[in-house]
Design a protein around this motif. Structure first.
Motif, PDB file in Angstrom:
ATOM      1  N   TRP A 159      -6.785  18.038   1.754  1.00 52.64           N
ATOM      2  CA  TRP A 159      -5.691  17.157   1.305  1.00 52.64           C
ATOM      3  C   TRP A 159      -4.331  17.695   1.757  1.00 52.64           C
ATOM      4  N   GLN A 160      -3.474  16.789   2.234  1.00 55.99           N
ATOM      5  CA  GLN A 160      -2.114  17.184   2.599  1.00 55.99           C
ATOM      6  C   GLN A 160      -1.107  16.410   1.766  1.00 55.99           C
ATOM      7  N   PRO A 161      -0.183  17.135   1.119  1.00 54.34           N
ATOM      8  CA  PRO A 161       0.745  16.498   0.173  1.00 54.34           C
ATOM      9  C   PRO A 161       1.613  15.409   0.798  1.00 54.34           C
ATOM     10  N   ASP A 162       1.783  15.430   2.133  1.00 50.61           N
ATOM     11  CA  ASP A 162       2.633  14.384   2.712  1.00 50.61           C
ATOM     12  C   ASP A 162       1.876  13.065   2.924  1.00 50.61           C
ATOM     13  N   TRP A 163       0.598  13.002   2.522  1.00 52.34           N
ATOM     14  CA  TRP A 163      -0.119  11.716   2.538  1.00 52.34           C
ATOM     15  C   TRP A 163       0.202  10.964   1.248  1.00 52.34           C
ATOM     16  N   GLU A 164       1.490  10.688   1.074  1.00 50.02           N
ATOM     17  CA  GLU A 164       1.930  10.191  -0.235  1.00 50.02           C
ATOM     18  C   GLU A 164       1.237   8.890  -0.644  1.00 50.02           C
ATOM     19  N   ILE A 218      -7.613  17.896   9.150  1.00 49.60           N
ATOM     20  CA  ILE A 218      -8.143  16.585   9.538  1.00 49.60           C
ATOM     21  C   ILE A 218      -7.059  15.529   9.333  1.00 49.60           C
ATOM     22  N   SER A 219      -7.283  14.359   9.922  1.00 46.31           N
ATOM     23  CA  SER A 219      -6.314  13.271   9.784  1.00 46.31           C
ATOM     24  C   SER A 219      -6.509  12.564   8.444  1.00 46.31           C
ATOM     25  N   ALA A 220      -5.502  11.782   8.061  1.00 45.50           N
ATOM     26  CA  ALA A 220      -5.592  11.018   6.814  1.00 45.50           C
ATOM     27  C   ALA A 220      -6.773  10.039   6.875  1.00 45.50           C
ATOM     28  N   ALA A 221      -7.029   9.461   8.056  1.00 46.01           N
ATOM     29  CA  ALA A 221      -8.136   8.499   8.174  1.00 46.01           C
ATOM     30  C   ALA A 221      -9.482   9.198   7.984  1.00 46.01           C
ATOM     31  N   GLU A 222      -9.612  10.407   8.526  1.00 45.65           N
ATOM     32  CA  GLU A 222     -10.874  11.136   8.345  1.00 45.65           C
ATOM     33  C   GLU A 222     -11.058  11.506   6.873  1.00 45.65           C
ATOM     34  N   TRP A 223      -9.942  11.883   6.239  1.00 42.08           N
ATOM     35  CA  TRP A 223     -10.000  12.234   4.815  1.00 42.08           C
ATOM     36  C   TRP A 223     -10.427  11.019   3.984  1.00 42.08           C
ATOM     37  N   GLY A 225     -13.222  -0.831  -6.325  1.00 42.91           N
ATOM     38  CA  GLY A 225     -12.709  -2.057  -5.694  1.00 42.91           C
ATOM     39  C   GLY A 225     -11.365  -1.816  -5.024  1.00 42.91           C
ATOM     40  N   ARG A 226     -10.513  -1.042  -5.674  1.00 47.30           N
ATOM     41  CA  ARG A 226      -9.205  -0.726  -5.082  1.00 47.30           C
ATOM     42  C   ARG A 226      -9.376   0.160  -3.854  1.00 47.30           C
ATOM     43  N   PHE A 227     -10.299   1.105  -3.949  1.00 49.60           N
ATOM     44  CA  PHE A 227     -10.512   1.995  -2.803  1.00 49.60           C
ATOM     45  C   PHE A 227     -11.009   1.201  -1.592  1.00 49.60           C
ATOM     46  N   ARG A 228     -11.937   0.293  -1.824  1.00 48.67           N
ATOM     47  CA  ARG A 228     -12.457  -0.535  -0.723  1.00 48.67           C
ATOM     48  C   ARG A 228     -11.344  -1.304  -0.037  1.00 48.67           C
ATOM     49  N   GLN A 229     -10.391  -1.824  -0.834  1.00 50.66           N
ATOM     50  CA  GLN A 229      -9.279  -2.567  -0.233  1.00 50.66           C
ATOM     51  C   GLN A 229      -8.479  -1.680   0.708  1.00 50.66           C
ATOM     52  N   VAL A 230      -8.243  -0.446   0.295  1.00 55.18           N
ATOM     53  CA  VAL A 230      -7.483   0.492   1.129  1.00 55.18           C
ATOM     54  C   VAL A 230      -8.243   0.772   2.426  1.00 55.18           C
ATOM     55  N   LEU A 231      -9.546   1.033   2.283  1.00 59.43           N
ATOM     56  CA  LEU A 231     -10.368   1.351   3.458  1.00 59.43           C
ATOM     57  C   LEU A 231     -10.451   0.154   4.401  1.00 59.43           C
ATOM     58  N   ASP A 232     -10.666  -1.019   3.840  1.00 54.96           N
ATOM     59  CA  ASP A 232     -10.833  -2.225   4.668  1.00 54.96           C
ATOM     60  C   ASP A 232      -9.528  -2.621   5.361  1.00 54.96           C
ATOM     61  N   GLU A 262      -7.809  -0.742  13.089  1.00 59.64           N
ATOM     62  CA  GLU A 262      -8.994  -0.482  13.922  1.00 59.64           C
ATOM     63  C   GLU A 262      -8.918   0.892  14.593  1.00 59.64           C
ATOM     64  N   ALA A 263      -7.686   1.285  14.926  1.00 57.55           N
ATOM     65  CA  ALA A 263      -7.512   2.570  15.624  1.00 57.55           C
ATOM     66  C   ALA A 263      -7.978   3.753  14.769  1.00 57.55           C
ATOM     67  N   ASP A 264      -8.077   3.554  13.464  1.00 59.31           N
ATOM     68  CA  ASP A 264      -8.488   4.642  12.568  1.00 59.31           C
ATOM     69  C   ASP A 264      -9.990   4.659  12.306  1.00 59.31           C
TER      70      ASP A 264
END
Ligand code: HEM
Length: 192
Positions: free
Chosen positions: A59-64, A99-104, A153-160, A164-166
């Motif tokens: 986790w990186q704190p700047d992934w606010e 790792i990147s935020a997308a990988e996290w 449900g909220r997490f799925r919305q974020v992921l979806d 595409e680049a991520d």
């Protein structure tokens, strides 16, 4: 196309599910009778701890924008539950490196999605604690994991909504995250 020109609605959750289905089946198969004994419950806690640790360390704190998905208490809850079960955390490899935020987020899919199975497993614990009362004092991880039924449900919305680049990085994170759980289960000897 870079992150400055995101394409909407990747439907990444179903891609991650499809990519990790075989691993999930393998992990599920390591608990053929669910959590029907203190030993099975200890294996479950020990299997999830490496994933929780990795998410915590990476986790990186700047992934606010992702702060609400960061659960800093999880590794300690798992260790405390294991201690109350009279078990050690178990030896495991750390999955080091930045790792990147997308990988996290992809790795977080494994943790967040596991709440669905955990809902069933918590019912096993309800039964188990009738015969083993100390189990009732060793549920801090699973009970807080299940505390908010709308979280998935909220997490799925974020992921979806990830561009595409991520997608490739998120898929890598999900495979690595599930791989940690699977590796840990394989490394522990299943009871006969
Ligand atoms: C121990 C580590 C485990 C991890 C990391 C894990 C992870 C996951 C993930 C990521 C999902 C979400 C799939 C999706 O919809 O995209 C899921 C769903 C699910 N898991 Fe697990 N799981 C674990 C163990 C188990 C076990 C032991 C069971 C057996 C009861 C189980 C049963 C389920 C069920 C029933 C679902 C819902 C499937 C659906 O409704 O489509 N899981 N799990």
């Amino acid at each position: 196309m870079g992150p400055s020109a995101p394409r909407p609605a990747t439907g990444l959750t179903s891609q991650l599910r499809a990519a990790t289905r075989g691993t999930h089946d393998h992990v599920d198969g390591a608990f053929p009778e669910g959590l029907d004994s203190p030993t099975a419950y200890v294996r479950y806690l020990q299997a999830i701890l490496p994933l929780a640790q990795w998410l915590h360390h990476a986790w990186q704190p700047d992934w606010e924008a992702l702060t609400c998905w960061h659960a800093p208490a999880r590794p300690q809850q798992l260790r405390a539950d294991l201690a109350r079960m009279g078990a050690a955390p178990g030896a495991f490899q750390s999955s080091g490196g930045a790792i990147s935020a997308a990988e996290w987020l992809g790795a977080s899919y494994v943790m967040e999605g596991s709440a669905m199975g955990a809902r069933l497993l918590a019912r096993d614990l309800d039964r188990l604690q009738a015969a083993h009362p100390h189990v009732a004092d060793a549920r801090s991880f699973i009970d807080s994991h299940l505390a908010d039924p709308r979280r998935w449900g909220r997490f799925r919305q974020v992921l979806d909504a990830l561009p595409e680049a991520d997608a490739v990085a998120a898929l890598r994170g999900a495979r690595r995250g599930f791989g940690l759980v699977e590796h840990q289960l394989d490394a522990m000897e299943a009871p006969a």
